[in-house]
Enzyme design. Structure first.
Site, PDB file in Angstrom:
ATOM      1  N   CYS A  96      53.144  51.055  51.721  1.00 15.62           N
ATOM      2  CA  CYS A  96      54.607  50.996  51.692  1.00 15.62           C
ATOM      3  C   CYS A  96      54.997  49.625  52.257  1.00 15.62           C
ATOM      4  CB  CYS A  96      55.229  52.149  52.483  1.00 15.62           C
ATOM      5  SG  CYS A  96      54.769  52.177  54.216  1.00 15.62           S
ATOM      6  N   THR A  97      56.253  49.431  52.595  1.00 17.88           N
ATOM      7  CA  THR A  97      56.701  48.098  53.012  1.00 17.88           C
ATOM      8  C   THR A  97      56.126  47.677  54.361  1.00 17.88           C
ATOM      9  OG1 THR A  97      58.728  48.468  51.800  1.00 17.88           O
ATOM     10  CG2 THR A  97      58.738  46.643  53.358  1.00 17.88           C
TER      11      THR A  97
END
Ligand SMILES: [Zn+2]
Ligand SMILES: [Zn+2]
Length: 346
Positions: A199-200
């Site tokens: 994810c980020t």
């Protein structure tokens, strides 16, 4: 009794921040670890950070901590020492914001929450103690060479759209809580494959990796520190970036370019483009991808309708917006809100 909250008005606090001479560093970090008494943990942390003149927003839950803070430059080391004094936070990786004026927060808020990341998991048997193995950038690249490896993107569709790892699978839902069971279902025949989740910033995929393990997957990994950390490591070590395109981030730029590839298309004309923008019509604010030519043609709006409204006198625009619940529209960036591309409906 020590002061555990602020007694000064917001306006005064903001002014105090802008009057400060010392530079502040914006830092974010998270950690999953068991917190027996979040309320007590919160109160102790509040006193320590307050003494170091730290501002920001911190969430504490039984499952851990998630923090975004700004620290006066001369207190960064003292802050690190404080974290090191808490065993589960010792040597924790801190993300330091670059290109930042340090003016992002002007109060300290530490809140006790049910979860640090809302997950909708009702299963009492689920725990964050059994997590997927961390991979760094070099390990990620190596693991991706293996045909037995599947890469799963745990971000939102508008993030995936402009940039993702090569061959990464998108979990097509707007919310993390829907993505979790969906990922398990999509991968149900692949329990023995290497599954890398990302994810980020790492906080979501770390939870997702634990959830996959909980559901009987055997070889689950997650990218430590997410795309942000990967990009940094790959750059520093001169590795090939397997992440192509742009990493979407919620700042003014709406994205950091990782490679020169433009993998998305303008939502209006279909030409290659990967610049996100919010529709200029205050009654719309749709988040969409727009090329430079269309930005000119539509005055930064998402449609002819919005362009028409945007070019009306302000008073008339306000009149039109009356009775429209625009709060929902501004913050709702779900797929359902993205209108069909104009060239498809013509
Ligand atoms: Zn266009
Ligand atoms: Zn619009």
């Amino acid at each position: 009794m020590a002061v555990l909250h602020n007694r000064v008005s917001q306006a005064e606090l903001k002014k105090l921040l802008y009057d400060e001479k010392e530079h502040r560093t914006t830092i974010s970090f998270y950690q999953y670890f068991p917190v027996d008494d979040p309320k007590q943990f919160r109160d102790e942390m509040y006193m320590a950070l307050h003494a170091l003149k730290i501002f920001g927003r911190i969430y504490i839950a039984h499952e851990g901590i998630n923090a975004q803070i700004s620290v006066p430059g001369s207190n960064v080391e003292a802050f690190r020492n404080y974290l090191d004094s808490i065993a589960p936070l010792k040597n924790i990786r801190l993300n330091i914001a670059v290109d930042d004026d340090g003016k992002s927060f002007w109060v300290l808020k530490i809140k006790v929450r049910e979860k640090i990341v809302a997950d909708g998991i009702a299963d009492p048997g689920f725990s964050m103690e059994n997590k997927g193995r961390y991979v760094n950038a070099a390990q990620m690249n190596e693991l991706m060479q293996d045909d037995n490896t599947i890469v799963i993107d745990m971000r939102n569709h508008y993030e995936y759209e402009v940039g993702h790892f090569e061959k990464a699978i998108e979990i097509p839902s707007d919310t993390f809580r829907e993505q979790l069971p969906m990922a398990v279902d999509m991968m149900k025949d692949k329990k023995d494959k290497n599954i890398i989740m990302y994810c980020t910033g790492g906080i979501r995929c770390e939870k997702a990796s634990a959830y996959m393990l909980h559901h009987g997957f055997n070889n689950v990994f997650h990218l430590e520190g997410g795309v942000i950390n990967y990009a940094k490591q790959a750059k520093e070590a001169g590795l090939d970036s397997k992440f192509i395109g742009k990493n979407f981030v919620f700042d003014d730029r709406l994205g950091e370019r990782i490679t020169e590839d433009i993998i998305a298309k303008c939502h209006q004309c279909g030409k290659p483009a990967d610049t996100h923008t919010n529709c200029k019509n205050d009654g719309c604010h749709l988040l969409f991808i727009q090329c430079a030519a269309c930005a000119t043609k539509y005055d930064g709006c998402c449609s002819e309708e919005c362009k028409t409204v945007y070019n009306l006198p302000i008073e008339e625009q306000k009149e039109l917006r009356k009775g429209i619940d625009k709060g929902m529209m501004v913050f709702n960036k779900s797929k359902k809100r993205l209108r069909p591309r104009l060239n498809e409906i013509k």
